[in-house]
Design an enzyme around this catalytic site. Structure first.
Site, PDB file in Angstrom:
ATOM      1  N   ALA A  55       0.864  -1.188   0.000  1.00  0.00           N
ATOM      2  CA  ALA A  55       0.000   0.000   0.000  1.00  0.00           C
ATOM      3  C   ALA A  55       0.896   1.231   0.000  1.00  0.00           C
ATOM      4  O   ALA A  55       1.081   1.890   1.027  1.00  0.00           O
ATOM      5  CB  ALA A  55      -0.913  -0.019   1.219  1.00  0.00           C
ATOM      6  N   GLU A  56       1.467   1.524  -1.146  1.00  0.00           N
ATOM      7  CA  GLU A  56       2.449   2.595  -1.226  1.00  0.00           C
ATOM      8  C   GLU A  56       1.876   3.963  -0.861  1.00  0.00           C
ATOM      9  O   GLU A  56       2.561   4.789  -0.264  1.00  0.00           O
ATOM     10  CB  GLU A  56       3.085   2.635  -2.622  1.00  0.00           C
ATOM     11  N   GLN A  57       0.623   4.211  -1.226  1.00  0.00           N
ATOM     12  CA  GLN A  57       0.005   5.487  -0.857  1.00  0.00           C
ATOM     13  C   GLN A  57      -0.047   5.619   0.668  1.00  0.00           C
ATOM     14  O   GLN A  57       0.264   6.675   1.222  1.00  0.00           O
ATOM     15  CB  GLN A  57      -1.411   5.615  -1.440  1.00  0.00           C
TER      16      GLN A  57
END
Length: 101
Positions: A55-57
């Site tokens: 979940a890079e965001q």
């Protein structure tokens, strides 16, 4: 004498050394700790290591929040994922706000 190491193991060891010297350092991973050797920091300082999953965001947003709370976060994922999946968060939440990430 200086020991030459491949980049990723050297990075993991440097995180551990930095964590020993600066207690405000925290490390975040987008489920890549085995690839970038940040698991070494996790082993040394489990209370200062956060795996946010793929979940890079969220990785960027959690790092921004920790920075604004006085921590010094090192957020880890693959570069292309920062540049594609999390670019807007990097720009808006880190760059515009001047977060120390």
């Amino acid at each position: 004498m200086t020991q030459n190491l491949p980049m990723r193991p050297a990075y993991g060891k440097a995180l551990v050394a930095l964590g020993a010297a600066v207690p405000e350092v925290v490390v975040l991973s987008a489920d890549v700790s085995n690839s970038d050797y940040s698991y070494l920091f996790q082993e040394a300082y489990p209370e200062r290591f956060f795996n946010v999953g793929i979940a890079e965001q969220s990785l960027v947003d959690v790092a921004a929040g920790l920075a604004y709370a006085g921590k010094i976060p090192f957020a880890n994922t693959f570069a292309f994922l920062f540049a594609t999946r999390a670019l807007e968060m990097v720009r808006t939440h880190l760059c515009y706000g001047g977060a120390n990430v």
